[in-house]
Motif scaffolding. Sequence first.
Motif, PDB file in Angstrom:
ATOM      1  N   GLY A 139       0.982  -0.999   0.019  1.00  0.00           N
ATOM      2  CA  GLY A 139       0.028   0.055  -0.020  1.00  0.00           C
ATOM      3  C   GLY A 139       0.839   1.183  -0.058  1.00  0.00           C
ATOM      4  O   GLY A 139       1.968   1.095   0.306  1.00  0.00           O
ATOM      5  N   GLY A 140       0.172   2.378  -0.239  1.00  0.00           N
ATOM      6  CA  GLY A 140       1.030   3.676  -0.411  1.00  0.00           C
ATOM      7  C   GLY A 140       1.179   4.205  -1.834  1.00  0.00           C
ATOM      8  O   GLY A 140       1.726   3.057  -2.454  1.00  0.00           O
ATOM      9  N   LEU A 141       1.109   5.284  -2.083  1.00  0.00           N
ATOM     10  CA  LEU A 141       1.313   5.461  -3.657  1.00  0.00           C
ATOM     11  C   LEU A 141       2.660   6.198  -3.829  1.00  0.00           C
ATOM     12  O   LEU A 141       3.295   7.055  -3.051  1.00  0.00           O
ATOM     13  N   PRO A 142       3.156   5.861  -4.694  1.00  0.00           N
ATOM     14  CA  PRO A 142       4.802   6.200  -5.087  1.00  0.00           C
ATOM     15  C   PRO A 142       4.944   7.838  -5.164  1.00  0.00           C
ATOM     16  O   PRO A 142       3.967   8.402  -5.768  1.00  0.00           O
ATOM     17  N   GLY A 143       6.125   8.113  -4.715  1.00  0.00           N
ATOM     18  CA  GLY A 143       6.315   9.572  -5.022  1.00  0.00           C
ATOM     19  C   GLY A 143       5.534  10.555  -3.853  1.00  0.00           C
ATOM     20  O   GLY A 143       5.905  11.776  -3.806  1.00  0.00           O
ATOM     21  N   LEU A 152      10.057  -6.061  -1.478  1.00  0.00           N
ATOM     22  CA  LEU A 152       9.067  -6.298  -2.215  1.00  0.00           C
ATOM     23  C   LEU A 152       7.873  -5.233  -1.732  1.00  0.00           C
ATOM     24  O   LEU A 152       7.435  -5.485  -0.648  1.00  0.00           O
ATOM     25  N   VAL A 153       7.703  -4.509  -2.790  1.00  0.00           N
ATOM     26  CA  VAL A 153       6.686  -3.511  -2.694  1.00  0.00           C
ATOM     27  C   VAL A 153       5.506  -3.615  -3.322  1.00  0.00           C
ATOM     28  O   VAL A 153       5.647  -3.647  -4.766  1.00  0.00           O
ATOM     29  N   LEU A 154       4.359  -3.614  -2.865  1.00  0.00           N
ATOM     30  CA  LEU A 154       2.938  -3.527  -3.648  1.00  0.00           C
ATOM     31  C   LEU A 154       2.331  -2.303  -3.555  1.00  0.00           C
ATOM     32  O   LEU A 154       1.692  -2.130  -2.188  1.00  0.00           O
ATOM     33  N   GLU A 155       2.608  -1.349  -4.381  1.00  0.00           N
ATOM     34  CA  GLU A 155       2.138  -0.085  -4.248  1.00  0.00           C
ATOM     35  C   GLU A 155       0.559  -0.249  -4.266  1.00  0.00           C
ATOM     36  O   GLU A 155      -0.055  -1.047  -5.173  1.00  0.00           O
ATOM     37  N   GLY A 156      -0.125   0.658  -3.839  1.00  0.00           N
ATOM     38  CA  GLY A 156      -1.559   0.810  -3.806  1.00  0.00           C
ATOM     39  C   GLY A 156      -2.403   2.005  -2.978  1.00  0.00           C
ATOM     40  O   GLY A 156      -1.670   2.412  -2.342  1.00  0.00           O
ATOM     41  N   ARG A 157      -3.485   2.122  -3.511  1.00  0.00           N
ATOM     42  CA  ARG A 157      -4.130   3.288  -2.643  1.00  0.00           C
ATOM     43  C   ARG A 157      -4.289   2.759  -1.108  1.00  0.00           C
ATOM     44  O   ARG A 157      -4.523   1.620  -0.946  1.00  0.00           O
ATOM     45  N   PRO A 158      -4.277   3.637  -0.416  1.00  0.00           N
ATOM     46  CA  PRO A 158      -4.125   3.529   1.242  1.00  0.00           C
ATOM     47  C   PRO A 158      -5.381   3.324   1.620  1.00  0.00           C
ATOM     48  O   PRO A 158      -5.986   3.926   2.634  1.00  0.00           O
ATOM     49  N   VAL A 159      -6.388   2.488   1.039  1.00  0.00           N
ATOM     50  CA  VAL A 159      -7.561   2.124   1.539  1.00  0.00           C
ATOM     51  C   VAL A 159      -7.886   0.658   2.049  1.00  0.00           C
ATOM     52  O   VAL A 159      -7.241  -0.116   1.601  1.00  0.00           O
TER      53      VAL A 159
END
Lengths: 333, 333
Positions: free
Chosen positions: B189-193, B216-223
């Motif tokens: 979670g968490g959006l890059p930048g 290992l990072v899975l980016e995504g909206r914090p919801v």
Amino acid sequence: MERRPTIVDVARAAGVSKSTVSLVLQNSPLVRAETRADVRRAMAEIGYVYNRAAATLRSANAGLIGLVINDLRNPFFTEFATSVQMALSARGYATVMANTDEDPALQAQVVGAMIEHGVSALILSSAYGEVAPTFDQIARAGIPALQVLRRAHPDTDRFPFAAPDGPRGGRLATEHLLERGAKRIAFVGGLPGRSVTEARLAGHLEALAEAGLPPLVLEGRPVRAFGREAAARLAADHPEVDGVLCFNDLVALGLLSGCAEIGRRVGPDLKVVGFDDIEECAQVYPTLTSIRSHIAGFGQQMAGTVLAWLEEGVRPAPVTSSAVELIARASTL
Amino acid sequence: MERRPTIVDVARAAGVSKSTVSLVLQNSPLVRAETRADVRRAMAEIGYVYNRAAATLRSANAGLIGLVINDLRNPFFTEFATSVQMALSARGYATVMANTDEDPALQAQVVGAMIEHGVSALILSSAYGEVAPTFDQIARAGIPALQVLRRAHPDTDRFPFAAPDGPRGGRLATEHLLERGAKRIAFVGGLPGRSVTEARLAGHLEALAEAGLPPLVLEGRPVRAFGREAAARLAADHPEVDGVLCFNDLVALGLLSGCAEIGRRVGPDLKVVGFDDIEECAQVYPTLTSIRSHIAGFGQQMAGTVLAWLEEGVRPAPVTSSAVELIARASTL
DNA sequence: CTGAAAGCGCTTACAG
DNA sequence: CTGAAAGCGCTTACAG
């Protein structure tokens, strides 16, 4: 020093009188389009910022609405408050918001502060208890005040009340539990004597009576922790209960956690219905059946209602109930 | 008609001049105690209400603080906003609050409205994106403005920034997962930048590197919804992952729901840490280990900081990190 | 300690 | 359509 520019500065820059600038500010049709454009341009050039305090002093409508909330940390009220605030903002009003933490004394204080600040109207989800100081001040100030969600003051002629239809919701939920085969239904959470509890419970008890079933009510604070406790208490003291209508979603979500903890399967073993349908209902596992209060829409409606009262003198009906509906999900499968 | 009484009416009733009344209103030591009491009594008798708009016009400090929040529906921000508002209220300030729904254009608009209303200072949890219009207006108005939680504008000399210590939290969480025996850890979670993502991730990556483990990072909206999805994705694509640090508690709570759904046991099979420690962490099943941001205390601190700046000219340091700590619970057992 | 006077930045009739 | 004047309810020096 860099004094903020006033309408006099704008008038000078645009080569008109300050009255004209004032009229432009109010979008008066008295000013010619060309003049208006000149004035607007001058404003942009010199970085003019409208001073509402001065305008308020002379005219009255400050463009400020007070929003008083008993528990702003509860997601149901947060959703309500946010939608009211955003709707007001879209109509050009700013919102002074205050949380009262269910404390009527604090509520009287913040309402006093809001009146000092010249709010033009109030929307109040009141704390319970000694609310006379709050409403006396409002009456003296003579500003429109809408009671929402909780009927804390009985005089709805002076302080109109609006809320989602509690009795109807209580009935819909209970009928749904019966349809899904529940034979013994409990009502869990909600403090006695409070208007919301009474309303929701009334519909529940009616539907139960019609089905010839006896009531079982577990009163408690409308919070997750109580719901969680209730799961254990139900299992221990009332193992025959196979359907639960919770006072609100927080209690239901707590109940879900509690059931997970003691290994009781929600849906097959115990059917659970929440109330209000906050966002989380669709996100938990199992997803939670709930009575949708359409709270965001309700908030927008209240913003419109209070502005219609303020701007056009349209006084709302003493009591308004907004529609609710049942959203069936996995917790009653 | 029933005009609201003014200080002139009070002066007449108390038998003093209106200057004296004004001084009483400001608790000036220049007025004799007895006179003060007479004036106060007269105020109470005739139902005088202080008119702040008039005071503001003459003096400047309106006793109004603007609070701008990117997502007021998120319980983390709700808790923050509520504690700021209540602390300001206790200090005699009212709060104009607005939600921007992560929209920088809407943010610029509400900030403009707040400035028109004469807020004396601003506390801003900004939307990301094109924030220049927002901050340009603030600079022109020349009022103190504190950036909190998110560093949206780089010029922290002008717009000081304060937030809980993200890198430290990321590190604490990661070290805890390692101690509890996790061998393969993902950040979910968490959006890059975005400043918050970067901060939390930085501490995580450092601790991981020190342990010689690959990221290992899975980016995504914090919801919640993203967390729920992530549970399935992790199980399918990265079954070896046995520890997860979530960007925030909402993602973690969603992940817990997702794991319940697919029958994966959180704790024994998969260790999960959230971030911020919102109230719900202690209420879910299993209870959620999290990095406590002390958000209510942080909010109170920010209220104090902005008032010290406003009232005493104490400009905050450009960047302030507040302490965080790990709260271990069942999700990492 | 108290009083008389000016002024904050607008809006509002009232003339023109 | 535009301008000159008064006034909204306070605070702020300035005298006394």
